[in-house]
Design an enzyme around this catalytic site. Structure first.
Site, PDB file in Angstrom:
ATOM      1  CG  ASP A 141      -2.032   1.023   1.113  1.00  7.49           C
ATOM      2  OD1 ASP A 141      -2.609   1.401   2.151  1.00  7.49           O
ATOM      3  OD2 ASP A 141      -2.321   1.458  -0.031  1.00  7.49           O
ATOM      4  CE  LYS A 144      -0.954   3.361  -3.966  1.00  7.21           C
ATOM      5  NZ  LYS A 144      -0.927   2.584  -2.691  1.00  7.21           N
ATOM      6  CG  ASP A 169      -5.422  -0.145  -1.112  1.00  2.00           C
ATOM      7  OD1 ASP A 169      -5.262   0.936  -0.525  1.00  2.00           O
ATOM      8  OD2 ASP A 169      -6.524  -0.488  -1.612  1.00  2.00           O
TER       9      ASP A 169
HETATM   10  C1  LIG Z   1      -4.898  10.010  -8.827  1.00  2.88           C
HETATM   11  C2  LIG Z   1      -5.101   9.536  -7.403  1.00  2.88           C
HETATM   12  C3  LIG Z   1      -4.277  10.024  -6.375  1.00  2.88           C
HETATM   13  C4  LIG Z   1      -4.459   9.601  -5.062  1.00  2.88           C
HETATM   14  C5  LIG Z   1      -5.462   8.680  -4.810  1.00  2.88           C
HETATM   15  C6  LIG Z   1      -5.689   8.226  -3.431  1.00  2.88           C
HETATM   16  C7  LIG Z   1      -4.815   7.148  -2.879  1.00  2.88           C
HETATM   17  C8  LIG Z   1      -5.481   6.089  -2.255  1.00  2.88           C
HETATM   18  C9  LIG Z   1      -4.724   5.092  -1.636  1.00  2.88           C
HETATM   19  O1  LIG Z   1      -5.342   4.043  -1.019  1.00  2.88           O
HETATM   20  C10 LIG Z   1      -3.334   5.137  -1.629  1.00  2.88           C
HETATM   21  O2  LIG Z   1      -2.651   4.117  -1.008  1.00  2.88           O
HETATM   22  C11 LIG Z   1      -2.677   6.207  -2.253  1.00  2.88           C
HETATM   23  C12 LIG Z   1      -1.194   6.337  -2.252  1.00  2.88           C
HETATM   24  O3  LIG Z   1      -0.647   7.113  -3.028  1.00  2.88           O
HETATM   25  N1  LIG Z   1      -0.526   5.619  -1.352  1.00  2.88           N
HETATM   26  C13 LIG Z   1       0.905   5.795  -1.226  1.00  2.88           C
HETATM   27  C14 LIG Z   1       1.294   5.580   0.223  1.00  2.88           C
HETATM   28  C15 LIG Z   1       2.411   6.092   0.699  1.00  2.88           C
HETATM   29  C16 LIG Z   1       2.801   5.912   2.141  1.00  2.88           C
HETATM   30  O4  LIG Z   1       3.830   4.908   2.211  1.00  2.88           O
HETATM   31  C17 LIG Z   1       5.093   5.538   2.407  1.00  2.88           C
HETATM   32  N2  LIG Z   1       5.985   4.973   1.401  1.00  2.88           N
HETATM   33  C18 LIG Z   1       5.892   5.129   0.071  1.00  2.88           C
HETATM   34  N3  LIG Z   1       6.848   4.420  -0.558  1.00  2.88           N
HETATM   35  C19 LIG Z   1       7.576   3.814   0.405  1.00  2.88           C
HETATM   36  C20 LIG Z   1       8.703   2.943   0.381  1.00  2.88           C
HETATM   37  N4  LIG Z   1       9.276   2.575  -0.774  1.00  2.88           N
HETATM   38  N5  LIG Z   1       9.188   2.482   1.553  1.00  2.88           N
HETATM   39  C21 LIG Z   1       8.590   2.843   2.704  1.00  2.88           C
HETATM   40  N6  LIG Z   1       7.523   3.656   2.801  1.00  2.88           N
HETATM   41  C22 LIG Z   1       7.024   4.145   1.650  1.00  2.88           C
HETATM   42  C23 LIG Z   1       4.862   7.025   2.261  1.00  2.88           C
HETATM   43  O5  LIG Z   1       5.758   7.754   3.098  1.00  2.88           O
HETATM   44  C24 LIG Z   1       3.433   7.167   2.711  1.00  2.88           C
HETATM   45  O6  LIG Z   1       3.299   7.148   4.125  1.00  2.88           O
HETATM   46  C25 LIG Z   1      -3.427   7.223  -2.885  1.00  2.88           C
HETATM   47  C26 LIG Z   1      -6.269   8.181  -5.819  1.00  2.88           C
HETATM   48  C27 LIG Z   1      -6.095   8.638  -7.126  1.00  2.88           C
HETATM   49 MG   LIG Z   2      -3.966   2.549  -0.487  1.00  2.34          MG
END
Ligand SMILES: Cc1ccc(Cc2cc(O)c(O)c(C(=O)NC/C=C/[C@H]3O[C@@H](n4cnc5c(N)ncnc54)[C@H](O)[C@@H]3O)c2)cc1
Ligand SMILES: [Mg+2]
Length: 214
Positions: A141, A144, A169
């Site tokens: 999660d 992406k 997710d």
């Molecule tokens: C166009 C659009 C945009 C947004 C949404 C809505 C939407 C709905 C959702 O359920 C989503 O999960 C997301 C989403 O982008 N999730 C990314 C979540 C990141 C968290 O994880 C952390 N992280 C990211 N990469 C790493 C990594 N390598 N190692 C360790 N931690 C990491 C970050 O520090 C954040 O704490 C977005 C829907 C549609």
């Molecule tokens: Mg998510």
């Protein structure tokens, strides 16, 4: 000074949830996201699918990629058998700090190990640092575009065994096209799509459950 959304989410937990009651923490976050501010937690609708997979797998070892505010961390850990371990990776220090407090409020500190760092750096260290053989369940999660490289990394590091479950997710929204393409066409996985909605909205989204065949 201005607070951040994770800080406001934590405040809502501390105000509305009962200490030591993980399900009340989950409920308080969902209420906050429905009534006050949307936040990118897996949410209550997809959360029910997550619950059913966790209960079915009954995992002893779980890896979560992307803790954010620990909503799914707490949701998963609340269903784990005694002595089961959940490791969750979060590289944003601010999010990690909030997540630790949410986990503490839920009283799940002994089941959950939050590791502050990037999945790409920590996946190769899992075996040595955490005495992990393989993961029974992985919840993806995080960013992406990391789902596919991290899945390949977990394969290479021998962290998956015959029967390990990957649950991803957002495979529709925001979408993980390269991951879906790989996992659905690889002979090493058997995949199933669970159609749902983007948390707290009517937009289509879903979870992809994949069994590693070894
Ligand atoms: C166009 C659009 C945009 C947004 C949404 C809505 C939407 C709905 C959702 O359920 C989503 O999960 C997301 C989403 O982008 N999730 C990314 C979540 C990141 C968290 O994880 C952390 N992280 C990211 N990469 C790493 C990594 N390598 N190692 C360790 N931690 C990491 C970050 O520090 C954040 O704490 C977005 C829907 C549609
Ligand atoms: Mg998510």
């Amino acid at each position: 000074t201005q607070t951040t959304r994770p800080q406001r989410l934590l405040a809502a937990v501390q105000k509305n949830a009962t200490r030591g009651d993980p399900r009340s923490v989950v409920k308080a976050i969902d209420q906050f996201c429905r009534q006050k501010e949307w936040a990118m937690n897996v949410g209550d609708e997809k959360g029910c699918i997550l619950d059913s997979v966790v209960t079915e797998v009954n995992p002893a070892t779980v890896l979560e990629l992307g803790t954010y505010c620990a909503y799914s961390t707490v949701r998963i850990a609340s269903l784990l058998p005694p002595h089961a371990k959940l490791i969750t990776l979060e590289f944003n220090p601010h999010n990690a700090a909030i997540a630790r407090q949410v986990i503490a409020w839920a009283g799940l500190g002994d089941k959950i190990q939050l590791v502050e760092g990037a999945s790409g750096d920590w996946i190769p260290k899992m075996k040595e640092k955490f005495a992990i053989e393989t993961f029974d369940l992985v919840f993806l999660d995080h960013w992406k575009d990391r789902y596919l490289p991290d899945t390949k990394l977990m394969e290479e590091c021998g962290l998956l065994r015959k029967g390990s479950i990957l649950l991803a997710d957002n495979v529709i929204c925001p979408g993980t096209p390269d991951y879906l393409e790989y996992i659905r066409n690889s002979p090493r996985y058997k995949s199933q799509y669970f159609r749902s909605h983007l948390e707290y909205t009517k937009v289509e989204d879903g979870l992809e459950k994949s069994v590693f065949l070894g």
